[in-house]
Design an enzyme around this catalytic site. Structure first.
Site, PDB file in Angstrom:
ATOM      1  N   THR A 154       1.573  -4.328   4.203  1.00 44.13           N
ATOM      2  CA  THR A 154       1.438  -4.566   5.643  1.00 44.13           C
ATOM      3  C   THR A 154       0.867  -5.947   5.952  1.00 44.13           C
ATOM      4  O   THR A 154       1.013  -6.429   7.066  1.00 44.13           O
ATOM      5  CB  THR A 154       0.515  -3.508   6.277  1.00 44.13           C
ATOM      6  OG1 THR A 154      -0.770  -3.583   5.651  1.00 44.13           O
ATOM      7  CG2 THR A 154       1.105  -2.126   6.139  1.00 44.13           C
ATOM      8  N   ASP A 155       0.209  -6.600   4.987  1.00 45.35           N
ATOM      9  CA  ASP A 155      -0.425  -7.891   5.293  1.00 45.35           C
ATOM     10  C   ASP A 155       0.575  -8.908   5.826  1.00 45.35           C
ATOM     11  O   ASP A 155       0.278  -9.611   6.786  1.00 45.35           O
ATOM     12  CB  ASP A 155      -1.102  -8.472   4.041  1.00 45.35           C
ATOM     13  CG  ASP A 155      -2.393  -7.749   3.715  1.00 45.35           C
ATOM     14  OD1 ASP A 155      -3.125  -8.216   2.828  1.00 45.35           O
ATOM     15  OD2 ASP A 155      -2.634  -6.691   4.335  1.00 45.35           O
ATOM     16  N   TYR A 179      -8.203   0.171  -3.009  1.00 46.76           N
ATOM     17  CA  TYR A 179      -7.235   0.817  -3.905  1.00 46.76           C
ATOM     18  C   TYR A 179      -6.365  -0.282  -4.508  1.00 46.76           C
ATOM     19  O   TYR A 179      -6.514  -1.463  -4.195  1.00 46.76           O
ATOM     20  CB  TYR A 179      -6.347   1.793  -3.123  1.00 46.76           C
ATOM     21  CG  TYR A 179      -5.771   1.167  -1.886  1.00 46.76           C
ATOM     22  CD1 TYR A 179      -6.414   1.294  -0.648  1.00 46.76           C
ATOM     23  CD2 TYR A 179      -4.625   0.363  -1.945  1.00 46.76           C
ATOM     24  CE1 TYR A 179      -5.923   0.669   0.476  1.00 46.76           C
ATOM     25  CE2 TYR A 179      -4.133  -0.271  -0.831  1.00 46.76           C
ATOM     26  CZ  TYR A 179      -4.790  -0.119   0.384  1.00 46.76           C
ATOM     27  OH  TYR A 179      -4.308  -0.755   1.500  1.00 46.76           O
ATOM     28  N   GLU A 191      -1.519 -28.856  27.380  1.00 41.18           N
ATOM     29  CA  GLU A 191      -2.752 -29.414  26.794  1.00 41.18           C
ATOM     30  C   GLU A 191      -2.509 -30.725  26.046  1.00 41.18           C
ATOM     31  O   GLU A 191      -3.411 -31.325  25.498  1.00 41.18           O
ATOM     32  CB  GLU A 191      -3.357 -28.391  25.834  1.00 41.18           C
ATOM     33  CG  GLU A 191      -4.019 -27.217  26.528  1.00 41.18           C
ATOM     34  CD  GLU A 191      -5.227 -27.652  27.371  1.00 41.18           C
ATOM     35  OE1 GLU A 191      -5.494 -27.002  28.396  1.00 41.18           O
ATOM     36  OE2 GLU A 191      -5.862 -28.657  27.013  1.00 41.18           O
ATOM     37  N   LYS A 227       0.205  -7.158  12.840  1.00 43.98           N
ATOM     38  CA  LYS A 227      -0.834  -6.274  12.313  1.00 43.98           C
ATOM     39  C   LYS A 227      -2.126  -6.655  13.031  1.00 43.98           C
ATOM     40  O   LYS A 227      -2.611  -7.776  12.912  1.00 43.98           O
ATOM     41  CB  LYS A 227      -0.967  -6.465  10.803  1.00 43.98           C
ATOM     42  CG  LYS A 227      -2.010  -5.553  10.146  1.00 43.98           C
ATOM     43  CD  LYS A 227      -2.016  -5.712   8.634  1.00 43.98           C
ATOM     44  CE  LYS A 227      -3.042  -4.795   7.977  1.00 43.98           C
ATOM     45  NZ  LYS A 227      -3.041  -4.930   6.490  1.00 43.98           N
ATOM     46  N   THR A 276       0.822  -1.220   0.000  1.00 42.56           N
ATOM     47  CA  THR A 276       0.000   0.000   0.000  1.00 42.56           C
ATOM     48  C   THR A 276       0.843   1.251   0.000  1.00 42.56           C
ATOM     49  O   THR A 276       0.461   2.276  -0.566  1.00 42.56           O
ATOM     50  CB  THR A 276      -0.917  -0.014   1.244  1.00 42.56           C
ATOM     51  OG1 THR A 276      -1.807  -1.099   1.101  1.00 42.56           O
ATOM     52  CG2 THR A 276      -1.675   1.277   1.415  1.00 42.56           C
ATOM     53  N   SER A 310       1.609  -7.695  -0.619  1.00 46.44           N
ATOM     54  CA  SER A 310       2.404  -8.630   0.206  1.00 46.44           C
ATOM     55  C   SER A 310       1.672  -9.917   0.569  1.00 46.44           C
ATOM     56  O   SER A 310       2.300 -10.865   1.044  1.00 46.44           O
ATOM     57  CB  SER A 310       2.870  -7.930   1.484  1.00 46.44           C
ATOM     58  OG  SER A 310       1.819  -7.814   2.417  1.00 46.44           O
TER      59      SER A 310
HETATM   60  N1  DGL Z   1      -2.545  -5.882  -0.267  1.00 47.17           N
HETATM   61  C1  DGL Z   1      -2.034  -5.458   1.026  1.00 47.17           C
HETATM   62  C2  DGL Z   1      -0.523  -5.680   1.088  1.00 47.17           C
HETATM   63  O1  DGL Z   1       0.170  -5.441   0.075  1.00 47.17           O
HETATM   64  C3  DGL Z   1      -2.327  -4.026   1.270  1.00 47.17           C
HETATM   65  C4  DGL Z   1      -2.094  -3.661   2.692  1.00 47.17           C
HETATM   66  C5  DGL Z   1      -0.927  -2.722   2.874  1.00 47.17           C
HETATM   67  O2  DGL Z   1       0.134  -2.813   2.210  1.00 47.17           O
HETATM   68  O3  DGL Z   1      -1.072  -1.905   3.786  1.00 47.17           O
HETATM   69  O4  DGL Z   1      -0.045  -6.082   2.150  1.00 47.17           O
END
Ligand code: DGL
Length: 363
Positions: A126-127, A60, A320, A199, A46, A93
């Protein structure tokens, strides 16, 4: 005559002033701190995303803006470091693969071995940013700063967080205090350690947190402030080496839930998984219907790691399940997705479960 003398005197004074000013500038230039050399490796996400309008903060397109454009959009970078950029790949990602990780890790290690490179910033979606950060935390062979950074809003959005996050990440990677602390994540004016950050929100700008074990510090007024360090081994002290690897052992995650079955587990084992992370309920509990499948997989040579879907807390060995008797490994406090990364790398060294358990208590 008097006027001539006065003019000569003024010219002499002006000349001395110019010389003195030049000397002061020269001394200042000599005293000015030399800026660190920071390489930005861009992978997409992103932070490199763009939307249809300035109010588009979801829906987006990620990974559309190139690294040179990212650098150009933050001219202030040149005040904190000598920056150059490389576009390693350009992906969202969620599509990161083991091949991407090996390519990225090898490029990072090659660059950090050069004395002209003082630190690295990796722009990333961020993923899976927390996963790439932890992978690099285990395979980077240097104490120089490596900082991952992303954005929760695309570059075209109102109050896009990418530019300030990138500025903070570069000044962090340029700062000597960031050396030797493991791979770092710079998001939202905060400094997180790769091992324990995650995240925690699908879309809000404050998504990255190190909930119970705590983030490492802040970035404020153009300076990093550290308040803690990780107690686990990382980077130059880690025993994993990917320099000669072209692939990583297949490790999959089985998610635990009420009324679960062994369809996924059986399919992963049949497909040749070398390790299974069982993301169990609670303290890594295993459903009565599933336990026989895990035992059979272990007997067939697949390594079983008990983890938890809960997200916080220590996974108690022999809690467990009787791990000693079943020859299972437990994940300590690692999330299932990070336990998978450690097990993949650990399996490049050994499949001895005592050695594997040691690694889960060391990293
Ligand atoms: N498609 C997600 C990624 O590339 C978008 C989220 C982001 O980068 O914040 O991880």
């Amino acid at each position: 005559m008097l006027q001539q003398k006065t003019a000569q005197f003024m010219a002499a004074v002006l000349g001395m002033f110019i010389i003195a000013t030049a000397q002061v500038h020269a001394q200042d230039a000599a005293k000015a701190p030399k800026l660190a050399n920071v390489t930005i490796l861009a992978t997409g996400g992103t932070i490199a995303g763009s939307g249809a309008s300035s109010t588009t903060t979801v829906g987006y397109t990620a990974a559309t803006v190139g690294v040179q454009q990212l650098i150009k959009a933050v001219p202030e970078l040149s005040k904190v470091a000598n920056v150059n950029g490389e576009q390693v790949f350009q992906i969202a990602s969620e599509s990161m693969t083991n091949d991407h990780w090996l390519t990225l890790a090898k490029r990072v290690n090659t660059l950090l071995a050069q004395n002209t490179v003082d630190g690295i910033v990796i722009t990333h979606g961020t993923d899976t940013l927390e996963e790439t950060a932890y992978f690099l935390n285990l395979v980077v062979k240097s104490r120089k700063p490596v900082v991952l950074v992303g954005a929760m809003r695309p570059s075209t959005a109102l109050s896009a967080d990418g530019p300030i996050n990138l500025y903070n990440a570069v000044l962090l990677a340029a700062d000597p205090s960031a050396a030797g602390k493991g791979v770092l994540v710079a998001m939202g004016d905060q400094i997180h350690g790769a091992r324990d950050v995650s995240k925690t929100n699908t879309s809000t700008p404050d998504a990255f947190k190190t909930t119970e074990l705590g983030m490492l510090g802040y970035i404020q007024g153009g300076k990093p402030f550290f308040y803690r360090v990780s107690t686990r081994k990382h980077t130059a002290d880690a025993e994993f080496d990917v320099s000669n690897l072209t692939s990583l052992p297949q490790v999959d995650i089985v998610y635990g839930y009420a009324n679960m079955n062994t369809v996924a587990l059986d399919a992963f084992v049949a497909a040749g998984a070398k390790g299974i992370i069982h993301a169990g309920t609670g303290d890594g509990s295993v459903a009565a219907k599933v336990k026989p499948g895990l035992i059979a997989a272990r007997k067939g040579g697949t390594i079983i790691v008990r983890a938890s879907r809960v997200g916080q807390g220590i996974l108690a060995r022999n809690g467990e399940a009787n791990d000693d008797e079943l020859d299972f490994v437990v994940s300590d406090t690692l999330s299932p997705q990070k336990a998978r990364i450690l097990l993949m790398l650990a399996l490049t060294k050994t499949n001895n479960t005592k050695e594997l358990q040691r690694m889960f208590y060391n990293y």
